[in-house]
Design a protein around this motif. Structure first.
Motif, mmCIF file in Angstrom:
data_model
loop_
_atom_site.group_PDB
_atom_site.id
_atom_site.type_symbol
_atom_site.label_atom_id
_atom_site.label_comp_id
_atom_site.label_asym_id
_atom_site.label_seq_id
_atom_site.Cartn_x
_atom_site.Cartn_y
_atom_site.Cartn_z
ATOM 1 N N VAL A 1 0.867 -1.291 -0.030
ATOM 2 C CA VAL A 1 -0.086 -0.066 -0.067
ATOM 3 C C VAL A 1 1.102 1.348 0.103
ATOM 4 N N LEU A 2 0.865 2.181 -0.751
ATOM 5 C CA LEU A 2 1.470 3.369 -1.195
ATOM 6 C C LEU A 2 0.806 4.506 -0.842
ATOM 7 N N ASP A 3 1.416 5.509 -0.333
ATOM 8 C CA ASP A 3 0.764 6.724 -0.041
ATOM 9 C C ASP A 3 0.858 7.433 -1.506
ATOM 10 N N VAL B 1 -9.170 -1.641 3.166
ATOM 11 C CA VAL B 1 -9.796 -0.443 3.397
ATOM 12 C C VAL B 1 -9.063 0.085 4.747
ATOM 13 N N ALA B 2 -8.875 -0.477 5.812
ATOM 14 C CA ALA B 2 -8.384 -0.033 6.820
ATOM 15 C C ALA B 2 -6.905 0.310 6.462
ATOM 16 N N ALA B 3 -6.205 -0.466 5.879
ATOM 17 C CA ALA B 3 -4.623 -0.088 5.341
ATOM 18 C C ALA B 3 -4.445 1.142 4.471
ATOM 19 N N LEU B 4 -5.665 1.461 3.844
ATOM 20 C CA LEU B 4 -5.654 2.822 3.130
ATOM 21 C C LEU B 4 -5.816 3.785 3.771
ATOM 22 N N GLY B 5 -6.609 3.598 5.081
ATOM 23 C CA GLY B 5 -6.816 4.596 5.933
ATOM 24 C C GLY B 5 -5.282 5.338 6.351
ATOM 25 N N GLU B 6 -4.301 4.511 6.355
ATOM 26 C CA GLU B 6 -2.915 5.000 6.838
ATOM 27 C C GLU B 6 -2.250 5.499 5.831
ATOM 28 N N ALA B 7 -2.647 5.392 4.515
ATOM 29 C CA ALA B 7 -2.046 5.982 3.357
ATOM 30 C C ALA B 7 -2.764 7.334 2.903
#
Length: 119
Positions: free
Chosen positions: A91-93, A112-118
């Motif tokens: 997962v990249l920002d 979806v949760a990991a995208l929240g970090e990005a």
């Protein structure tokens, strides 16, 4: 993205967090908000399911792009990033920095949760 050894779910590793990847090296444009990079192989059944899950998430979240990389065709990148199995998802920002990494079949809620970090 949690890991459950027997169920084939994703295993999270923090090895590459902070590393930057450029669009040219990945073979596609980065998303405006985030990019889901999937390393796959031709005969990998979990890779097909992962492709579907990541495609659905990318379609639901504006500014998120899903890029799939054939691990056999990009051994240079596989070795550099230490990809040991497929599917592996990064997962990249928006700037291409790796914020999360998982190997194995992810659950949609975990992506979806990991995208929240990005974002």
């Amino acid at each position: 993205m949690p890991y459950r050894r027997r169920s084939g779910r994703a295993r999270v590793r923090g090895r590459d967090e902070g590393q930057r990847l450029e669009a040219g090296r990945l073979g596609g444009e980065l998303g405006e908000r985030a990019t889901l990079v999937q390393f796959s192989s031709a005969f990998c059944a979990p890779c097909r399911a992962t492709r579907r899950i990541l495609g659905e998430v990318a379609g639901m979240v504006p500014g998120v792009v899903h890029l799939e990389i054939d691990a056999e065709a990009r051994l240079d990148l596989v070795r550099e990033l230490g990809v040991l199995r497929t599917p592996t998802v990064l997962v990249l920002d928006a700037g291409g920095r790796v914020v999360r990494r998982a190997a194995g079949l992810p659950r949609k809620a975990d992506v979806v949760a990991a995208l929240g970090e990005a974002v």
